[in-house]
Design a protein around this motif. Structure first.
Motif, PDB file in Angstrom:
ATOM      1  N   UNK A  31     -71.404 -17.650 -39.103  1.00 41.45           N
ATOM      2  CA  UNK A  31     -72.113 -18.602 -39.940  1.00 41.45           C
ATOM      3  C   UNK A  31     -71.204 -19.161 -41.028  1.00 41.45           C
ATOM      4  N   UNK A  33     -71.070 -22.576 -44.108  1.00 45.74           N
ATOM      5  CA  UNK A  33     -71.919 -23.481 -44.867  1.00 45.74           C
ATOM      6  C   UNK A  33     -71.092 -24.397 -45.750  1.00 45.74           C
ATOM      7  N   UNK A  35     -71.861 -26.610 -49.306  1.00 44.52           N
ATOM      8  CA  UNK A  35     -72.776 -26.911 -50.401  1.00 44.52           C
ATOM      9  C   UNK A  35     -72.107 -27.913 -51.353  1.00 44.52           C
ATOM     10  N   UNK A  43     -76.988 -25.229 -56.192  1.00 46.31           N
ATOM     11  CA  UNK A  43     -76.256 -25.596 -54.985  1.00 46.31           C
ATOM     12  C   UNK A  43     -77.222 -26.191 -53.973  1.00 46.31           C
ATOM     13  N   UNK A  45     -77.546 -27.411 -49.965  1.00 46.40           N
ATOM     14  CA  UNK A  45     -76.922 -27.228 -48.671  1.00 46.40           C
ATOM     15  C   UNK A  45     -76.737 -28.571 -47.984  1.00 46.40           C
ATOM     16  N   UNK A  48     -74.636 -26.686 -42.109  1.00 44.65           N
ATOM     17  CA  UNK A  48     -74.241 -25.335 -41.796  1.00 44.65           C
ATOM     18  C   UNK A  48     -73.969 -25.220 -40.289  1.00 44.65           C
ATOM     19  N   UNK A  50     -73.836 -22.152 -37.055  1.00 43.46           N
ATOM     20  CA  UNK A  50     -74.118 -20.770 -36.643  1.00 43.46           C
ATOM     21  C   UNK A  50     -73.097 -20.267 -35.645  1.00 43.46           C
ATOM     22  N   UNK A  59     -80.140 -29.635 -46.632  1.00 44.52           N
ATOM     23  CA  UNK A  59     -81.022 -30.433 -47.471  1.00 44.52           C
ATOM     24  C   UNK A  59     -80.511 -31.848 -47.718  1.00 44.52           C
ATOM     25  N   UNK A  90     -68.515 -26.549 -52.266  1.00 45.49           N
ATOM     26  CA  UNK A  90     -68.201 -25.173 -51.924  1.00 45.49           C
ATOM     27  C   UNK A  90     -68.472 -24.923 -50.448  1.00 45.49           C
ATOM     28  N   UNK A  94     -70.867 -16.334 -43.850  1.00 42.91           N
ATOM     29  CA  UNK A  94     -71.893 -15.295 -43.995  1.00 42.91           C
ATOM     30  C   UNK A  94     -71.673 -14.163 -43.030  1.00 42.91           C
ATOM     31  N   UNK A  98     -76.265 -10.950 -44.243  1.00 44.46           N
ATOM     32  CA  UNK A  98     -76.718 -12.171 -44.906  1.00 44.46           C
ATOM     33  C   UNK A  98     -75.967 -12.479 -46.199  1.00 44.46           C
ATOM     34  N   UNK A 100     -73.212 -14.123 -48.385  1.00 42.81           N
ATOM     35  CA  UNK A 100     -72.327 -15.269 -48.256  1.00 42.81           C
ATOM     36  C   UNK A 100     -71.096 -15.092 -49.146  1.00 42.81           C
ATOM     37  N   UNK A 102     -67.925 -17.154 -50.816  1.00 44.14           N
ATOM     38  CA  UNK A 102     -67.634 -18.526 -51.211  1.00 44.14           C
ATOM     39  C   UNK A 102     -66.147 -18.773 -51.413  1.00 44.14           C
TER      40      UNK A 102
END
Lengths: 111, 111
Positions: A31, A33, A35, A43, A45, A48, A50, A59, A90, A94, A98, A100, A102
Motif C-alpha cells: 500500500x 499513498x 497526500x 492531510x 488523500x 492510493x 494497493x 478525496x 507527502x 503502509x 495499518x 503508515x 511518511x
C-alpha cells in the motif's frame, strides 16, 4: 533501510507547467499513498495504490495522476499546474498493521 | 464513510501540565485509530495506534490514548507536558484501504 524517500524537496512551477513528484519505499509495502497538506486542513488523500498496477482515487484527485509499475515506486504527476496546487505533498506506505510511514515531503509553489 | 473531528485547532498548556487533545471519529465498522505528530518542516511520525486490542494504548514520549466506543472518541493525553512536545498532532482513522486525517491540533507549551 531508507524508508520512504521523496524528491524533490522544493519546487517552484509556473502556471500550466507539468512535473512529477517522485516517491520510493524500500520496505516492500503493497500500500502506498499520496497526500497534500494545506494549512489548517490536515492531510487530504489524493491517490492510493494497493499494489503494483492498481491505483485508486482519494478525496482530491482532480489535477493529478499516478502510476504504480513497481512495488517500490509511486510517482505523482501534475499536469497543467494551477495556484490551487500550491501545497506540501507527502507520500506514505503502509504495513500489515495499518501503520503508515511518511516521507519528508515536497513543498510545491505554483505561481 | 470514515471521518475524524479534532476539537480545538490550538491548545496551549504550561510545562508540567496535563495535555489533552480531543478526537472523535465516525466509522461504520470497528476502526483502526492513530495519533501522529508532526514537527515543523517534517513528515508525520506515529505516536500510537489502536487496532482492536487493549482500549488504553500507550505510545512514545509518554503519550497514551483511550478508545471509547460508546463516545466514538480517541483522546490523546500526557500527564506532564514538556517543551519538546510542542508540535502539530493529527488523529486518523482507517477502516479499509485508505486513511482519513483530522485537521490537526497545534500544541503550544509555555515555560
Amino acid at each position: 533501510n531508507a524508508g520512504v524517500t521523496q524528491t524533490p524537496k522544493f519546487r517552484i512551477l509556473k502556471i500550466g507547467q507539468s512535473m512529477t513528484l517522485q516517491c520510493a519505499q524500500d520496505m516492500n509495502h503493497n500500500y502506498m499513498y499520496w497526500y497534500r497538506q494545506d494549512p489548517g486542513m490536515g492531510l487530504k488523500l489524493i491517490y492510493y495504490s494497493v499494489g503494483a498496477g492498481i491505483t485508486d482515487k482519494g478525496e482530491v484527485p482532480n489535477g493529478y495522476n499516478v502510476s504504480r509499475s513497481t512495488t517500490e515506486d509511486f510517482p505523482l504527476r501534475l499536469e497543467l499546474a494551477a495556484p490551487s496546487q500550491t501545497s506540501v505533498y507527502f507520500c506514505a506506505s503502509r504495513d500489515d498493521s495499518y501503520e503508515q510511514y511518511f516521507g519528508p515531503g515536497t513543498r510545491l509553489t505554483v505561481t | 464513510a470514515q471521518s475524524v473531528t479534532q476539537l480545538g485547532s490550538h491548545v496551549s498548556v504550561s510545562e508540567g501540565a496535563l495535555v489533552l487533545l480531543r478526537c472523535n471519529y465516525s466509522s461504520s465498522v470497528p476502526p483502526y485509530l492513530f495519533w501522529y505528530v508532526q514537527y515543523p518542516n517534517q513528515g508525520l511520525q506515529l505516536l500510537l495506534k489502536y487496532t482492536s486490542a487493549a482500549t488504553l494504548v500507550k505510545g512514545i514520549n509518554g503519550f497514551e490514548a483511550e478508545f471509547k466506543k460508546s463516545e466514538t472518541s480517541f483522546h490523546l493525553t500526557k500527564p506532564s507536558a514538556h517543551m519538546s512536545d510542542a508540535a502539530e498532532y493529527f488523529c486518523a482513522v482507517s477502516e479499509g484501504n485508505d486513511m482519513r486525517f483530522g485537521a490537526g491540533t497545534r500544541l503550544t507549551v509555555k515555560p
